[in-house]
Write a protein that holds these residues in place. Structure first.
Motif, PDB file in Angstrom:
ATOM      1  N   ALA A  20      45.486  40.466  50.955  1.00 16.81           N
ATOM      2  CA  ALA A  20      45.537  39.166  50.289  1.00 16.81           C
ATOM      3  C   ALA A  20      45.027  38.082  51.234  1.00 16.81           C
ATOM      4  O   ALA A  20      45.343  38.088  52.430  1.00 16.81           O
ATOM      5  CB  ALA A  20      46.955  38.854  49.844  1.00 16.81           C
ATOM      6  N   GLY A  21      44.217  37.189  50.694  1.00 16.84           N
ATOM      7  CA  GLY A  21      43.610  36.146  51.493  1.00 16.84           C
ATOM      8  C   GLY A  21      42.240  36.502  52.018  1.00 16.84           C
ATOM      9  O   GLY A  21      41.514  35.635  52.537  1.00 16.84           O
ATOM     10  N   SER A  25      45.779  44.120  48.563  1.00 18.09           N
ATOM     11  CA  SER A  25      47.160  44.430  48.943  1.00 18.09           C
ATOM     12  C   SER A  25      47.897  43.163  49.356  1.00 18.09           C
ATOM     13  O   SER A  25      47.299  42.233  49.905  1.00 18.09           O
ATOM     14  CB  SER A  25      47.184  45.446  50.071  1.00 18.09           C
ATOM     15  OG  SER A  25      46.573  44.909  51.226  1.00 18.09           O
ATOM     16  N   SER A  26      49.192  43.159  49.110  1.00 14.53           N
ATOM     17  CA  SER A  26      49.991  41.961  49.439  1.00 14.53           C
ATOM     18  C   SER A  26      50.571  42.051  50.832  1.00 14.53           C
ATOM     19  O   SER A  26      50.495  43.066  51.494  1.00 14.53           O
ATOM     20  CB  SER A  26      51.112  41.802  48.418  1.00 14.53           C
ATOM     21  OG  SER A  26      51.903  42.955  48.396  1.00 14.53           O
ATOM     22  N   GLY A  30      36.933  28.135  41.990  1.00  9.66           N
ATOM     23  CA  GLY A  30      37.212  27.638  43.328  1.00  9.66           C
ATOM     24  C   GLY A  30      37.347  28.728  44.373  1.00  9.66           C
ATOM     25  O   GLY A  30      37.371  28.439  45.568  1.00  9.66           O
ATOM     26  N   ARG A  31      37.450  29.990  43.922  1.00 11.37           N
ATOM     27  CA  ARG A  31      37.596  31.101  44.870  1.00 11.37           C
ATOM     28  C   ARG A  31      36.402  32.059  44.816  1.00 11.37           C
ATOM     29  O   ARG A  31      36.032  32.639  45.828  1.00 11.37           O
ATOM     30  CB  ARG A  31      38.875  31.893  44.564  1.00 11.37           C
ATOM     31  CG  ARG A  31      40.148  31.074  44.673  1.00 11.37           C
ATOM     32  CD  ARG A  31      41.384  31.977  44.534  1.00 11.37           C
ATOM     33  NE  ARG A  31      41.454  32.638  43.225  1.00 11.37           N
ATOM     34  CZ  ARG A  31      41.513  33.963  43.067  1.00 11.37           C
ATOM     35  NH1 ARG A  31      41.497  34.766  44.122  1.00 11.37           N
ATOM     36  NH2 ARG A  31      41.593  34.485  41.846  1.00 11.37           N
ATOM     37  N   MET A  70      33.812  36.795  46.591  1.00  4.64           N
ATOM     38  CA  MET A  70      35.219  36.617  46.247  1.00  4.64           C
ATOM     39  C   MET A  70      35.998  36.262  47.502  1.00  4.64           C
ATOM     40  O   MET A  70      36.070  37.067  48.442  1.00  4.64           O
ATOM     41  CB  MET A  70      35.785  37.893  45.616  1.00  4.64           C
ATOM     42  CG  MET A  70      34.980  38.390  44.430  1.00  4.64           C
ATOM     43  SD  MET A  70      35.746  39.779  43.593  1.00  4.64           S
ATOM     44  CE  MET A  70      35.634  41.035  44.850  1.00  4.64           C
ATOM     45  N   ASN A  71      36.544  35.076  47.536  1.00  7.90           N
ATOM     46  CA  ASN A  71      37.335  34.589  48.662  1.00  7.90           C
ATOM     47  C   ASN A  71      38.780  34.368  48.231  1.00  7.90           C
ATOM     48  O   ASN A  71      39.084  34.285  47.043  1.00  7.90           O
ATOM     49  CB  ASN A  71      36.734  33.290  49.200  1.00  7.90           C
ATOM     50  CG  ASN A  71      35.318  33.450  49.710  1.00  7.90           C
ATOM     51  OD1 ASN A  71      34.931  34.511  50.202  1.00  7.90           O
ATOM     52  ND2 ASN A  71      34.528  32.388  49.593  1.00  7.90           N
ATOM     53  N   SER A  72      39.649  34.247  49.215  1.00  2.20           N
ATOM     54  CA  SER A  72      41.078  33.982  48.956  1.00  2.20           C
ATOM     55  C   SER A  72      41.621  34.942  47.908  1.00  2.20           C
ATOM     56  O   SER A  72      42.297  34.539  46.949  1.00  2.20           O
ATOM     57  CB  SER A  72      41.267  32.523  48.506  1.00  2.20           C
ATOM     58  OG  SER A  72      40.770  31.630  49.471  1.00  2.20           O
ATOM     59  N   LEU A  73      41.341  36.211  48.099  1.00  2.00           N
ATOM     60  CA  LEU A  73      41.737  37.212  47.111  1.00  2.00           C
ATOM     61  C   LEU A  73      43.254  37.330  47.007  1.00  2.00           C
ATOM     62  O   LEU A  73      43.986  37.170  48.001  1.00  2.00           O
ATOM     63  CB  LEU A  73      41.115  38.560  47.459  1.00  2.00           C
ATOM     64  CG  LEU A  73      39.627  38.673  47.094  1.00  2.00           C
ATOM     65  CD1 LEU A  73      38.963  39.804  47.842  1.00  2.00           C
ATOM     66  CD2 LEU A  73      39.460  38.859  45.590  1.00  2.00           C
TER      67      LEU A  73
END
Length: 125
Positions: free
Chosen positions: A14-15, A124-125, A65-66, A82-85
């Protein structure tokens, strides 16, 4: 025969960021409106982003925005940066192509004539 081949999927925290590519062949790429869709397990295929043959772009609210969609007509390729996933971005991502029409609201899978095989994105988180 039009062929679309996606690549660039994978596992990311994530991120993080990923860049998907979709290479096309068989027809003049610059004539196509191109889009990305995604489908999570147990869910319907949903619109992510669209780039018209003119270069105009539209995004789903969930990715605005992402994510950034772009195209390179010289390379017959469309991209999805793809950013800030987020974990909820986990899905199989598909590119799609539509030749007809001069631009509009092509947000439904039924609006597209050609599809790639999909590439898995797991966050993944």
């Amino acid at each position: 025969q039009v062929q679309l081949v996606e690549s660039g999927g994978g596992l990311v925290q994530a991120g993080g960021s990923l860049r998907l590519s979709c290479a096309t062949s068989g027809r003049t790429f610059s004539y196509f409106h191109m889009a990305w869709f995604r489908q999570a397990p147990g869910k319907e295929r949903e619109f992510v982003a669209l780039i018209l043959r003119t270069g105009g772009v539209t995004y789903a609210d969930s990715v605005k925005g992402r994510f950034t969609i772009s195209r390179d007509n010289a390379r017959n390729t469309v991209f999805l940066q793809m950013n800030s996933l987020k974990p909820e971005d986990t899905a199989v991502y598909y590119c799609a192509a539509r030749m007809s029409g001069n631009g509009g609201y092509y947000y439904s899978p039924s609006d597209y004539e050609y599809w790639g095989q999909g590439t898995q994105v797991t966050v993944s988180s």
